[in-house]
Design a protein around this motif. Structure first.
Motif, PDB file in Angstrom:
ATOM      1  N   LEU A 174       0.828  -1.208   0.000  1.00  0.00           N
ATOM      2  CA  LEU A 174       0.000   0.000   0.000  1.00  0.00           C
ATOM      3  C   LEU A 174       0.864   1.260   0.000  1.00  0.00           C
ATOM      4  O   LEU A 174       0.558   2.233  -0.696  1.00  0.00           O
ATOM      5  N   ALA A 175       1.965   1.235   0.741  1.00  0.00           N
ATOM      6  CA  ALA A 175       2.877   2.381   0.772  1.00  0.00           C
ATOM      7  C   ALA A 175       3.511   2.595  -0.597  1.00  0.00           C
ATOM      8  O   ALA A 175       3.662   3.743  -1.048  1.00  0.00           O
ATOM      9  N   ARG A 176       3.875   1.513  -1.276  1.00  0.00           N
ATOM     10  CA  ARG A 176       4.459   1.634  -2.623  1.00  0.00           C
ATOM     11  C   ARG A 176       3.441   2.175  -3.608  1.00  0.00           C
ATOM     12  O   ARG A 176       3.771   2.977  -4.479  1.00  0.00           O
ATOM     13  N   ARG A 177       2.182   1.739  -3.495  1.00  0.00           N
ATOM     14  CA  ARG A 177       1.120   2.268  -4.371  1.00  0.00           C
ATOM     15  C   ARG A 177       0.980   3.774  -4.178  1.00  0.00           C
ATOM     16  O   ARG A 177       0.855   4.530  -5.143  1.00  0.00           O
ATOM     17  N   ARG A 178       0.974   4.208  -2.908  1.00  0.00           N
ATOM     18  CA  ARG A 178       0.829   5.644  -2.624  1.00  0.00           C
ATOM     19  C   ARG A 178       2.025   6.421  -3.167  1.00  0.00           C
ATOM     20  O   ARG A 178       1.852   7.515  -3.709  1.00  0.00           O
ATOM     21  N   ALA A 179       3.229   5.883  -3.028  1.00  0.00           N
ATOM     22  CA  ALA A 179       4.428   6.562  -3.535  1.00  0.00           C
ATOM     23  C   ALA A 179       4.367   6.683  -5.059  1.00  0.00           C
ATOM     24  O   ALA A 179       4.712   7.731  -5.621  1.00  0.00           O
ATOM     25  N   LEU A 180       3.931   5.632  -5.722  1.00  0.00           N
ATOM     26  CA  LEU A 180       3.776   5.667  -7.181  1.00  0.00           C
ATOM     27  C   LEU A 180       2.745   6.733  -7.562  1.00  0.00           C
ATOM     28  O   LEU A 180       2.978   7.547  -8.460  1.00  0.00           O
ATOM     29  N   GLY A 181       1.620   6.738  -6.868  1.00  0.00           N
ATOM     30  CA  GLY A 181       0.595   7.738  -7.136  1.00  0.00           C
ATOM     31  C   GLY A 181       1.095   9.154  -6.915  1.00  0.00           C
ATOM     32  O   GLY A 181       0.780  10.065  -7.685  1.00  0.00           O
ATOM     33  N   ASP A 182       1.891   9.341  -5.867  1.00  0.00           N
ATOM     34  CA  ASP A 182       2.465  10.664  -5.598  1.00  0.00           C
ATOM     35  C   ASP A 182       3.351  11.120  -6.750  1.00  0.00           C
ATOM     36  O   ASP A 182       3.298  12.285  -7.159  1.00  0.00           O
ATOM     37  N   ARG A 183       4.164  10.210  -7.287  1.00  0.00           N
ATOM     38  CA  ARG A 183       5.049  10.581  -8.399  1.00  0.00           C
ATOM     39  C   ARG A 183       4.253  10.879  -9.662  1.00  0.00           C
ATOM     40  O   ARG A 183       4.597  11.794 -10.414  1.00  0.00           O
ATOM     41  N   ILE A 184       3.198  10.118  -9.899  1.00  0.00           N
ATOM     42  CA  ILE A 184       2.348  10.406 -11.056  1.00  0.00           C
ATOM     43  C   ILE A 184       1.718  11.788 -10.896  1.00  0.00           C
ATOM     44  O   ILE A 184       1.736  12.601 -11.828  1.00  0.00           O
ATOM     45  N   ARG A 185       1.173  12.080  -9.713  1.00  0.00           N
ATOM     46  CA  ARG A 185       0.549  13.381  -9.466  1.00  0.00           C
ATOM     47  C   ARG A 185       1.555  14.514  -9.624  1.00  0.00           C
ATOM     48  O   ARG A 185       1.266  15.540 -10.254  1.00  0.00           O
ATOM     49  N   GLU A 186       2.747  14.355  -9.037  1.00  0.00           N
ATOM     50  CA  GLU A 186       3.778  15.396  -9.142  1.00  0.00           C
ATOM     51  C   GLU A 186       4.151  15.650 -10.595  1.00  0.00           C
ATOM     52  O   GLU A 186       4.285  16.802 -11.024  1.00  0.00           O
ATOM     53  N   THR A 187       4.334  14.581 -11.347  1.00  0.00           N
ATOM     54  CA  THR A 187       4.702  14.728 -12.759  1.00  0.00           C
ATOM     55  C   THR A 187       3.562  15.371 -13.539  1.00  0.00           C
ATOM     56  O   THR A 187       3.782  16.260 -14.365  1.00  0.00           O
ATOM     57  N   ARG A 188       2.337  14.942 -13.268  1.00  0.00           N
ATOM     58  CA  ARG A 188       1.168  15.532 -13.932  1.00  0.00           C
ATOM     59  C   ARG A 188       1.090  17.021 -13.627  1.00  0.00           C
ATOM     60  O   ARG A 188       0.870  17.843 -14.533  1.00  0.00           O
ATOM     61  N   ASN A 189       1.278  17.395 -12.365  1.00  0.00           N
ATOM     62  CA  ASN A 189       1.232  18.810 -11.983  1.00  0.00           C
ATOM     63  C   ASN A 189       2.371  19.594 -12.624  1.00  0.00           C
ATOM     64  O   ASN A 189       2.172  20.737 -13.053  1.00  0.00           O
ATOM     65  N   ASP A 190       3.565  18.999 -12.692  1.00  0.00           N
ATOM     66  CA  ASP A 190       4.694  19.660 -13.363  1.00  0.00           C
ATOM     67  C   ASP A 190       4.371  19.945 -14.825  1.00  0.00           C
ATOM     68  O   ASP A 190       4.821  20.946 -15.381  1.00  0.00           O
ATOM     69  N   ARG A 191       3.593  19.055 -15.434  1.00  0.00           N
ATOM     70  CA  ARG A 191       3.198  19.206 -16.850  1.00  0.00           C
ATOM     71  C   ARG A 191       1.947  20.078 -16.985  1.00  0.00           C
ATOM     72  O   ARG A 191       1.441  20.268 -18.080  1.00  0.00           O
ATOM     73  N   LYS A 192       1.437  20.556 -15.840  1.00  0.00           N
ATOM     74  CA  LYS A 192       0.242  21.401 -15.806  1.00  0.00           C
ATOM     75  C   LYS A 192      -0.960  20.720 -16.468  1.00  0.00           C
ATOM     76  O   LYS A 192      -1.708  21.334 -17.235  1.00  0.00           O
ATOM     77  N   LEU A 193      -1.130  19.444 -16.132  1.00  0.00           N
ATOM     78  CA  LEU A 193      -2.249  18.668 -16.647  1.00  0.00           C
ATOM     79  C   LEU A 193      -3.240  18.383 -15.526  1.00  0.00           C
ATOM     80  O   LEU A 193      -2.841  18.099 -14.398  1.00  0.00           O
ATOM     81  N   SER A 194      -4.505  18.453 -15.835  1.00  0.00           N
ATOM     82  CA  SER A 194      -5.533  18.018 -14.893  1.00  0.00           C
ATOM     83  C   SER A 194      -5.617  16.496 -14.943  1.00  0.00           C
ATOM     84  O   SER A 194      -5.104  15.858 -15.881  1.00  0.00           O
ATOM     85  N   GLN A 195      -6.263  15.915 -13.953  1.00  0.00           N
ATOM     86  CA  GLN A 195      -6.498  14.472 -14.004  1.00  0.00           C
ATOM     87  C   GLN A 195      -7.304  14.118 -15.246  1.00  0.00           C
ATOM     88  O   GLN A 195      -7.041  13.101 -15.893  1.00  0.00           O
ATOM     89  N   GLU A 196      -8.266  14.954 -15.573  1.00  0.00           N
ATOM     90  CA  GLU A 196      -9.105  14.694 -16.744  1.00  0.00           C
ATOM     91  C   GLU A 196      -8.283  14.704 -18.035  1.00  0.00           C
ATOM     92  O   GLU A 196      -8.458  13.845 -18.895  1.00  0.00           O
ATOM     93  N   LYS A 197      -7.375  15.666 -18.162  1.00  0.00           N
ATOM     94  CA  LYS A 197      -6.543  15.743 -19.374  1.00  0.00           C
ATOM     95  C   LYS A 197      -5.593  14.549 -19.448  1.00  0.00           C
ATOM     96  O   LYS A 197      -5.417  13.961 -20.521  1.00  0.00           O
ATOM     97  N   LEU A 198      -4.977  14.186 -18.319  1.00  0.00           N
ATOM     98  CA  LEU A 198      -4.099  13.017 -18.314  1.00  0.00           C
ATOM     99  C   LEU A 198      -4.891  11.772 -18.696  1.00  0.00           C
ATOM    100  O   LEU A 198      -4.440  10.963 -19.506  1.00  0.00           O
ATOM    101  N   ALA A 199      -6.068  11.638 -18.126  1.00  0.00           N
ATOM    102  CA  ALA A 199      -6.907  10.482 -18.451  1.00  0.00           C
ATOM    103  C   ALA A 199      -7.206  10.438 -19.937  1.00  0.00           C
ATOM    104  O   ALA A 199      -7.108   9.379 -20.576  1.00  0.00           O
TER     105      ALA A 199
END
Length: 78
Positions: free
Chosen positions: A11-36
């Protein structure tokens, strides 16, 4: 019969992976909807992956990495 919940370390690894995806998405200035949209997923799936609430299929991680234009290994941060 339902399977046992995953151990805490998974569960901790899943959260860490999700955090990196979110950080990268935010760095790219993408919404969750746009990434999806770019990854061919629905926004709820991206949300569950970012929160670590869902075990992501490797195919979906390939899609997300491609949509973010990063190597898959960068999302794992190891």
């Amino acid at each position: 019969m339902p399977s046992a919940p995953p151990p805490d370390w998974i569960l901790a690894r899943r959260r860490a992976l999700g955090d990196r995806i979110r950080e990268t998405r935010n760095d790219r200035k993408l919404s969750q909807e746009k990434l999806a949209d770019l990854a061919g997923l629905d926004r709820q799936a991206v949300n569950r992956i970012e929160l670590g609430h869902q075990a992501a299929l490797v195919d979906n991680l390939f899609r997300i990495a491609r949509a973010l234009d990063v190597p898959l290994r960068d999302l794992f941060g190891e």
